[in-house]
Design an enzyme around this catalytic site. Structure first.
Site, PDB file in Angstrom:
ATOM      1  N   ALA A   4       8.705 -35.656 -10.667  1.00  0.00           N
ATOM      2  CA  ALA A   4       9.055 -35.759 -12.079  1.00  0.00           C
ATOM      3  C   ALA A   4       9.141 -37.245 -12.407  1.00  0.00           C
ATOM      4  O   ALA A   4       9.950 -37.971 -11.820  1.00  0.00           O
ATOM      5  CB  ALA A   4      10.386 -35.066 -12.363  1.00  0.00           C
ATOM      6  N   SER A   7      18.603 -41.040 -12.416  1.00  0.00           N
ATOM      7  CA  SER A   7      17.417 -40.210 -12.618  1.00  0.00           C
ATOM      8  C   SER A   7      17.693 -38.944 -13.423  1.00  0.00           C
ATOM      9  O   SER A   7      16.782 -38.150 -13.642  1.00  0.00           O
ATOM     10  CB  SER A   7      16.816 -39.811 -11.260  1.00  0.00           C
ATOM     11  OG  SER A   7      17.739 -39.044 -10.506  1.00  0.00           O
ATOM     12  N   THR A  65      17.962 -39.228  -1.259  1.00  0.00           N
ATOM     13  CA  THR A  65      18.166 -38.359  -2.421  1.00  0.00           C
ATOM     14  C   THR A  65      19.403 -37.493  -2.234  1.00  0.00           C
ATOM     15  O   THR A  65      20.187 -37.272  -3.168  1.00  0.00           O
ATOM     16  CB  THR A  65      16.928 -37.465  -2.634  1.00  0.00           C
ATOM     17  OG1 THR A  65      15.802 -38.295  -2.921  1.00  0.00           O
ATOM     18  CG2 THR A  65      17.141 -36.480  -3.769  1.00  0.00           C
ATOM     19  N   GLY A 103      13.057 -37.747  -2.407  1.00  0.00           N
ATOM     20  CA  GLY A 103      12.533 -38.785  -3.305  1.00  0.00           C
ATOM     21  C   GLY A 103      11.258 -39.435  -2.845  1.00  0.00           C
ATOM     22  O   GLY A 103      10.440 -38.854  -2.129  1.00  0.00           O
ATOM     23  N   ARG A 146      11.160 -23.202  -7.542  1.00  0.00           N
ATOM     24  CA  ARG A 146      12.069 -23.068  -6.397  1.00  0.00           C
ATOM     25  C   ARG A 146      12.204 -21.594  -5.997  1.00  0.00           C
ATOM     26  O   ARG A 146      12.236 -21.258  -4.804  1.00  0.00           O
ATOM     27  CB  ARG A 146      13.449 -23.609  -6.748  1.00  0.00           C
ATOM     28  CG  ARG A 146      13.544 -25.110  -6.874  1.00  0.00           C
ATOM     29  CD  ARG A 146      14.974 -25.507  -7.228  1.00  0.00           C
ATOM     30  NE  ARG A 146      15.154 -26.957  -7.311  1.00  0.00           N
ATOM     31  CZ  ARG A 146      16.311 -27.547  -7.589  1.00  0.00           C
ATOM     32  NH1 ARG A 146      17.382 -26.804  -7.826  1.00  0.00           N
ATOM     33  NH2 ARG A 146      16.389 -28.863  -7.648  1.00  0.00           N
ATOM     34  N   CYS A 162      -0.531   0.701   7.415  1.00  0.00           N
ATOM     35  CA  CYS A 162      -1.065   1.004   6.089  1.00  0.00           C
ATOM     36  C   CYS A 162      -2.487   1.536   6.152  1.00  0.00           C
ATOM     37  O   CYS A 162      -2.889   2.324   5.284  1.00  0.00           O
ATOM     38  CB  CYS A 162      -1.006  -0.241   5.215  1.00  0.00           C
ATOM     39  SG  CYS A 162       0.683  -0.722   4.780  1.00  0.00           S
ATOM     40  N   CYS A 195      -2.659  -3.285   7.303  1.00  0.00           N
ATOM     41  CA  CYS A 195      -2.267  -3.476   8.697  1.00  0.00           C
ATOM     42  C   CYS A 195      -2.705  -2.296   9.558  1.00  0.00           C
ATOM     43  O   CYS A 195      -2.808  -1.158   9.100  1.00  0.00           O
ATOM     44  CB  CYS A 195      -0.764  -3.688   8.811  1.00  0.00           C
ATOM     45  SG  CYS A 195       0.242  -2.305   8.252  1.00  0.00           S
ATOM     46  N   GLU A 203       0.825  -1.207   0.000  1.00  0.00           N
ATOM     47  CA  GLU A 203       0.000   0.000   0.000  1.00  0.00           C
ATOM     48  C   GLU A 203       0.859   1.256   0.000  1.00  0.00           C
ATOM     49  O   GLU A 203       0.552   2.233  -0.696  1.00  0.00           O
ATOM     50  CB  GLU A 203      -0.930   0.004   1.223  1.00  0.00           C
ATOM     51  CG  GLU A 203      -1.898  -1.167   1.271  1.00  0.00           C
ATOM     52  CD  GLU A 203      -1.385  -2.318   2.104  1.00  0.00           C
ATOM     53  OE1 GLU A 203      -2.175  -2.910   2.845  1.00  0.00           O
ATOM     54  OE2 GLU A 203      -0.171  -2.636   2.014  1.00  0.00           O
ATOM     55  N   ASP A 220      22.075 -38.349  -5.075  1.00  0.00           N
ATOM     56  CA  ASP A 220      22.083 -37.360  -6.164  1.00  0.00           C
ATOM     57  C   ASP A 220      22.955 -36.138  -5.890  1.00  0.00           C
ATOM     58  O   ASP A 220      23.303 -35.400  -6.810  1.00  0.00           O
ATOM     59  CB  ASP A 220      20.656 -36.875  -6.458  1.00  0.00           C
ATOM     60  CG  ASP A 220      19.775 -37.987  -6.999  1.00  0.00           C
ATOM     61  OD1 ASP A 220      20.331 -39.019  -7.412  1.00  0.00           O
ATOM     62  OD2 ASP A 220      18.540 -37.818  -7.006  1.00  0.00           O
TER      63      ASP A 220
END
Length: 319
Positions: A148, A162, A190, A247, A178, A79, A69, A46, A194
């Site tokens: 995936a 993978s 994982t 995973g 992300r 605000c 607020c 605002e 990985d």
């Protein structure tokens, strides 16, 4: 209000610990001010929109995704007070603020200043604030589970290979998701197999790499927070949006605990056969229990891969 909700997404997740709010000020059919919550939570949406509008805010209509607020802060004025001083004719609010320091008081302060206030219960505004609302009302972050997989539901070859199930366009889309998250979580297996970086590798968005979280009982690696149980996501400080990448065991544990709010599936047009399944046991006692849990939200084509998202159907949605 829909446009204000889209603006709000520009503040996510850098606005934390504050919610990402959007505000648009319109006068005589023309947008005279726009704003979204700045990095670190200040200035608020605002305040930014009012500064851009200047004197044109008087007699205008302000659309704001969250109730302005009403509490005092060393970091800036309330605000609702800023809007009262600017004298718009009308303020349209998408969602009432559950924060007890504001809840209802922000709107009342505007009414007391002679400003018309309309609360419209906007679905778009609520969706743009789902992380803040989840933290405020349920005491935990909003959780998105990403999978995936191949057409036959595998996330890896039998030996664990993978990279890569999906193509470049889908992987870039994952990085954009992300960048909209406060924290990203994977399971211990994982992490060990990985060795994922769990960062954002899109040009210009590197500073939005989320906090890394590991679901494990092991010793936390440097710069990584470890939780032992999905329920411990409530202890992740000011995290509003948690992105779970797997995973299979980690994904299943979050689903079994009914802690997944949004399911995002990237499906590649490949068949693996005797590979590793996307999920383990998620605690269903019967096939009937699998139905009525997920509502379709969106789908899109990403190169040769298909992205589809589903929203967890809550009990209040079924009432």
């Amino acid at each position: 209000m829909s446009a204000a909700a889209r603006l709000a997404s520009r503040g996510r997740p850098l606005s934390r610990p504050n919610p990402a709010v959007g505000c648009i000020i319109v006068k005589d059919g023309v947008v005279v001010g726009r704003g979204w919550t700045d990095k670190g939570g200040r200035p608020h949406a605002e305040a930014i929109a009012l500064e851009e509008a200047g004197d044109k805010a008087q007699g205008a209509t302000a659309y704001v995704t969250l109730e302005p607020c009403a509490h005092a802060s060393k970091r800036g004025p309330a605000c609702s007070d800023l809007l009262a001083e600017a004298r718009p004719a009308r303020v349209v609010i998408g969602v009432t603020d559950p924060d007890p320091r504001t809840a209802g008081d922000g709107a009342e302060r505007l009414r007391n200043a002679g400003i018309t206030v309309d609360l419209i219960d906007s679905a778009e505004a609520e969706a743009s604030l789902e992380g803040y609302l989840s933290r405020a009302l349920r005491g935990r972050p909003h959780v998105t589970l990403k999978l995936a997989m191949s057409l036959d539901g595998c996330i890896a070859m039998e030996d664990g290979t993978s990279q890569w199930i999906t193509g470049e366009e889908a992987r870039a889309h994952v990085h954009s998701r992300r960048a909209m998250s406060d924290a990203i979580l994977v399971g211990g297996a994982t992490w060990r197999l990985d060795k994922p970086r769990l960062d954002v590798r899109l040009e210009g968005l590197e500073d939005r790499s989320p906090q890394r979280v590991l679901l494990s009982r092991g010793v936390p690696p440097d710069g990584v927070k470890v939780i032992n149980d999905p329920a411990q996501i409530a202890q992740l400080g000011d995290v509003q949006y948690l992105y779970v990448e797997g995973g299979a065991s980690a994904a299943a544990s979050f689903l079994a605990a009914d802690l997944v709010d949004r399911l995002e599936i990237y499906c590649a047009p490949i068949l693996i056969g005797n590979g590793r399944p996307a999920l383990g046991d998620i605690g269903l006692g019967s096939l009937a229990e699998a139905h009525g849990r997920w509502a379709f939200e969106e789908t899109r084509q990403l190169g040769s891969d298909t992205f589809t998202a589903y929203r967890r159907i809550q009990q209040e949605d079924q009432a």
